[in-house]
Design a protein around this motif. Structure first.
Motif, mmCIF file in Angstrom:
data_model
loop_
_atom_site.group_PDB
_atom_site.id
_atom_site.type_symbol
_atom_site.label_atom_id
_atom_site.label_comp_id
_atom_site.label_asym_id
_atom_site.label_seq_id
_atom_site.Cartn_x
_atom_site.Cartn_y
_atom_site.Cartn_z
ATOM 1 N N TRP A 69 64.792 113.148 14.848
ATOM 2 C CA TRP A 69 64.303 112.855 16.103
ATOM 3 C C TRP A 69 64.841 111.525 16.490
ATOM 4 O O TRP A 69 65.408 111.624 17.693
ATOM 5 C CB TRP A 69 62.832 112.698 16.240
ATOM 6 C CG TRP A 69 62.384 112.597 17.715
ATOM 7 C CD1 TRP A 69 62.072 113.430 18.700
ATOM 8 C CD2 TRP A 69 61.986 111.167 18.313
ATOM 9 N NE1 TRP A 69 61.625 112.862 19.722
ATOM 10 C CE2 TRP A 69 61.533 111.582 19.663
ATOM 11 C CE3 TRP A 69 62.279 110.012 17.907
ATOM 12 C CZ2 TRP A 69 61.571 110.436 20.475
ATOM 13 C CZ3 TRP A 69 61.968 108.990 18.733
ATOM 14 C CH2 TRP A 69 61.546 109.094 20.224
ATOM 15 N N VAL A 70 64.766 110.537 15.722
ATOM 16 C CA VAL A 70 65.196 109.418 16.040
ATOM 17 C C VAL A 70 66.955 109.691 16.230
ATOM 18 O O VAL A 70 67.908 109.009 17.076
ATOM 19 C CB VAL A 70 65.066 108.233 15.213
ATOM 20 C CG1 VAL A 70 65.899 106.871 15.208
ATOM 21 C CG2 VAL A 70 63.447 107.913 15.303
ATOM 22 N N VAL A 71 67.549 109.950 15.236
ATOM 23 C CA VAL A 71 69.142 110.464 15.147
ATOM 24 C C VAL A 71 69.687 111.117 16.376
ATOM 25 O O VAL A 71 70.578 110.716 17.025
ATOM 26 C CB VAL A 71 69.580 110.982 13.850
ATOM 27 C CG1 VAL A 71 70.913 111.632 13.956
ATOM 28 C CG2 VAL A 71 69.196 110.038 12.588
ATOM 29 N N ASP A 72 68.801 112.373 16.802
ATOM 30 C CA ASP A 72 69.019 112.838 17.899
ATOM 31 C C ASP A 72 69.209 112.140 19.170
ATOM 32 O O ASP A 72 69.715 112.300 20.305
ATOM 33 C CB ASP A 72 68.242 114.292 17.855
ATOM 34 C CG ASP A 72 68.767 115.221 17.013
ATOM 35 O OD1 ASP A 72 69.744 115.038 16.213
ATOM 36 O OD2 ASP A 72 67.809 116.186 16.626
ATOM 37 N N ASN A 73 68.066 111.183 19.096
ATOM 38 C CA ASN A 73 67.796 110.565 20.364
ATOM 39 C C ASN A 73 69.013 109.344 20.565
ATOM 40 O O ASN A 73 69.505 109.233 21.702
ATOM 41 C CB ASN A 73 66.419 109.584 20.257
ATOM 42 C CG ASN A 73 65.946 109.531 21.701
ATOM 43 O OD1 ASN A 73 66.161 108.375 22.165
ATOM 44 N ND2 ASN A 73 64.997 110.319 22.199
ATOM 45 N N ILE A 74 69.457 109.030 19.469
ATOM 46 C CA ILE A 74 70.516 108.066 19.551
ATOM 47 C C ILE A 74 71.510 108.704 19.902
ATOM 48 O O ILE A 74 72.484 108.318 20.705
ATOM 49 C CB ILE A 74 70.743 107.157 18.072
ATOM 50 C CG1 ILE A 74 69.604 106.360 17.897
ATOM 51 C CG2 ILE A 74 72.167 106.514 18.032
ATOM 52 C CD1 ILE A 74 69.490 105.835 16.304
ATOM 53 N N ALA A 75 71.996 109.848 19.507
ATOM 54 C CA ALA A 75 73.221 110.551 19.709
ATOM 55 C C ALA A 75 73.213 111.236 21.165
ATOM 56 O O ALA A 75 74.312 111.100 21.690
ATOM 57 C CB ALA A 75 73.250 111.935 18.718
ATOM 58 N N ALA A 76 71.897 111.207 21.852
ATOM 59 C CA ALA A 76 72.074 111.541 23.164
ATOM 60 C C ALA A 76 71.912 110.242 24.116
ATOM 61 O O ALA A 76 71.987 110.529 25.253
ATOM 62 C CB ALA A 76 70.580 112.231 23.501
ATOM 63 N N GLY A 77 72.312 109.387 23.608
ATOM 64 C CA GLY A 77 72.329 107.686 24.426
ATOM 65 C C GLY A 77 70.961 107.354 24.273
ATOM 66 O O GLY A 77 70.651 106.402 25.424
#
Length: 256
Positions: A69-77
């Protein structure tokens, strides 16, 4: 519409069910720890708990995990950082990930020497595969309820950590295990409280309560089988049935 009193009764039923499963996990760990063992006999469960402390939050990659969840959130800006609610959620997830790594470190330090991640990835037990398949199934059935159920059952209510922290021993290795277990138990108790709050805040119908109860039973029973396998033993289906029915003494909080 389910009344407030009815919801309170249903929540009490879920809490009682959870307490039985947590006590069951403690029973497994306590029986192992109180038996005579050579130091090498502890390597198996210590390694597997190291694996679970990394795998649980997704530090060893896992779908639908905190780390993902954190990694995906970072990838999304980092959209979570844009709102007060999102910032609270992001802070909570980062805190949980750091805490799980801290728990891994405690057990890895007891093992001593290097703990290779390549070895960690190869540690999955047959019961771990069953638990992972169950997780996928429940998320596919109802992601919202499954997330609440897994938050509720996270860490098995700290049952094995309770058993470790309650040890009465002068053995140097067991004293290190006791100190680690008590430290982790104190961390895990608020996690359980968070899981309970999640259900209280998000479930408003008896139908949802019955669905999540069924999920918790499935998860709890598989966790008992996993904990037994992790400690090189088995738990009979008859005993699992008894625990599911509440035929076990709940854990008593530490005095201090």
């Amino acid at each position: 519409m389910t009344t407030t009193a009815e919801l309170t009764d249903l929540m009490a039923e879920l809490n009682s069910l959870g307490e039985s499963f947590w006590a069951g996990e403690a029973e497994i760990a306590r029986e192992f720890l109180m038996a005579a063992h050579d130091p090498k006999d502890h390597v198996h469960w210590l390694l597997h708990q190291c694996y679970r402390e990394l795998r649980g939050p997704g530090l060893l990659d896992r779908p639908s995990s905190r780390t993902r969840w954190v990694v995906d959130n970072i990838a999304a800006g980092l959209p979570a950082a844009e709102t007060a609610e999102g910032r609270t959620q992001l802070k909570y997830q980062l805190h949980q990930i750091a805490e799980e790594f801290d728990h891994f470190k405690l057990y890895a330090d007891i093992l001593g020497g290097p703990v290779k991640m390549e070895d960690m990835r190869g540690l999955s037990l047959p019961s771990d595969k069953v638990i992972e398949a169950l997780r996928v199934k429940l998320y596919a059935e109802n992601e919202r309820l499954a997330r609440l159920a897994y938050d509720f059952t996270e860490g098995g209510g700290a049952g094995i950590f309770y058993a470790q922290g309650a040890l009465e021993t002068n053995d140097p290795l067991l004293l290190r295990i006791k100190d680690a277990g008590r430290y982790i138990y104190d961390d895990e108790v608020p996690h359980g409280q968070h899981g309970v709050s999640g259900i209280e805040l998000n479930l408003t119908t008896a139908e949802d309560f019955q669905k999540i109860r069924a999920m918790i039973v499935e998860i709890g029973r598989e966790r008992l089988r996993m904990r037994a396998e992790m400690h090189d033993t088995t738990m009979s289906e008859a005993r699992i049935d008894e625990i599911t029915a509440g035929k076990i003494e709940p854990l008593k909080p530490f005095a201090d």
